[in-house]
Design a protein around this motif. Sequence first.
Motif, mmCIF file in Angstrom:
data_model
loop_
_atom_site.group_PDB
_atom_site.id
_atom_site.type_symbol
_atom_site.label_atom_id
_atom_site.label_comp_id
_atom_site.label_asym_id
_atom_site.label_seq_id
_atom_site.Cartn_x
_atom_site.Cartn_y
_atom_site.Cartn_z
ATOM 1 N N THR A 1 67.865 28.056 66.961
ATOM 2 C CA THR A 1 68.578 29.086 66.211
ATOM 3 C C THR A 1 69.097 28.405 64.945
ATOM 4 O O THR A 1 68.905 27.201 64.779
ATOM 5 N N ALA B 1 63.669 32.259 66.344
ATOM 6 C CA ALA B 1 64.484 33.014 67.306
ATOM 7 C C ALA B 1 64.240 34.511 67.119
ATOM 8 O O ALA B 1 64.063 35.257 68.095
ATOM 9 N N GLN B 2 64.201 34.956 65.868
ATOM 10 C CA GLN B 2 63.975 36.370 65.572
ATOM 11 C C GLN B 2 62.650 36.841 66.149
ATOM 12 O O GLN B 2 62.572 37.883 66.800
ATOM 13 N N PRO C 1 70.736 36.032 66.013
ATOM 14 C CA PRO C 1 70.592 34.770 65.276
ATOM 15 C C PRO C 1 69.732 34.911 64.022
ATOM 16 O O PRO C 1 68.834 35.757 63.961
ATOM 17 N N HIS D 1 67.351 32.919 62.517
ATOM 18 C CA HIS D 1 66.334 31.860 62.466
ATOM 19 C C HIS D 1 64.995 32.555 62.708
ATOM 20 O O HIS D 1 64.879 33.337 63.653
ATOM 21 N N HIS E 1 71.420 37.043 73.318
ATOM 22 C CA HIS E 1 70.835 37.089 71.973
ATOM 23 C C HIS E 1 69.870 38.260 71.872
ATOM 24 O O HIS E 1 69.086 38.488 72.797
ATOM 25 N N THR F 1 68.021 22.220 63.113
ATOM 26 C CA THR F 1 68.619 23.531 62.843
ATOM 27 C C THR F 1 69.390 23.404 61.524
ATOM 28 O O THR F 1 69.479 22.323 60.964
#
Length: 338
Positions: free
Chosen positions: A36, A131-132, A126, A128, A70, A178
């Motif tokens: 993330t 992550a998305q 998040p 990122h 998330h 990150t």
Amino acid sequence: METIRWNLKNDYLYNQKAIKGAAELLKSGSVVAFPTETVYGLGADATKEEAVSKIFQAKGRPQDNPLIAHVATKNQLTRIVGNYPPFVDKLMDAFVPGPLTFVLPSNGTCVENVTAGLSTIGVRIPDHPVAQELLSVSDIPIAAPSANISGKPSPTTGHHVWADLQGKIAGLLDAGPTGVGVESTVIDCTHEVPIILRPGGITKEQLETVVGSIIIDPAIAGANERPAAPGMKYKHYSPEVPLWLVKGGHRKMQQVIDEEKNGRQVGVIASTETAQALEADNMISLGWELPEIAAHLYEALRTFKEGDVEIIICEAFPEEGIGQAIMNRLKKAASVYL
Ligand code: TXA
Ligand code: MG
């Protein structure tokens, strides 16, 4: 168990395939670590009790510490929470996606070991790309704490995750370092005025520009209160050797380094500015400004190993902006604060 490690790079097709593979593991009830914008998370399907229990096993995490769910979009978020006050929409417009976790009433979609039996749930969107994509492709809420062994500094690279959890988890999406480097800000939105339960990537000053007044959980300021975020009561972020946190600029730092040395190996962590004024053998400089310092902090805490140094002496930073999150983590990591 064999852990699949996908090394993501500038290869769209490979990355898509890797993310799809990770999403399939998640949907089949396995745990997968993913990047993330704050730190790496250790994810599992938040709607399956058995899947979520594997997170606690892999990390050695206390059962009474709830996890953050998330999701990719606000639309997905509304599927797992109950009614919330209007200021939440304002905060979402300003900071979502981003390093901000909202504690809201849970509607029961996420299982009990995500919320540790509370009626509320921490939710975060998040910021990122990996992550998305993972959250959109899998289309499930993913419960994820930081992907480290409980008590250790949170992981800011895939390498940190691998060092802690290789063989204990099904997969790792490794996308390198990150960005933010400290965890999200956790904000309780179940009262009239929002309460910061954990300082993090979105600062108090930023939040105030949107909602006006905001309260900080007294437990964060070091008062003897019981923290409202269950996770805040545990010792955390601990390096392998004792860490001393020193306030008072480079002169005080130098004095403590010289006093403590006495034939011992001392590791020093400081801003670049302070480091340039110090004389010491093993020094890690974190950067000039607080955001840079935040981004490099956990890497530094993991670098000084038992056997190499006997004590870490670390500079205390100003408690403003993201400095609040930095100092919150350092005070937890420290055994002595001078
Ligand atoms: O940046 C982050 O927040 C990272 C990435 C992976 O998203 N996650 C993370 O999770 O730091 P974790 O589990 O290490 O920390 C979650 C914190 C804990 O202090 C926990 O007690 C608090 O959020 N929390 C979660 N749900 C809560 C709830 N319903 N009420 C109060 N505190 C809650
Ligand atoms: Mg954590």
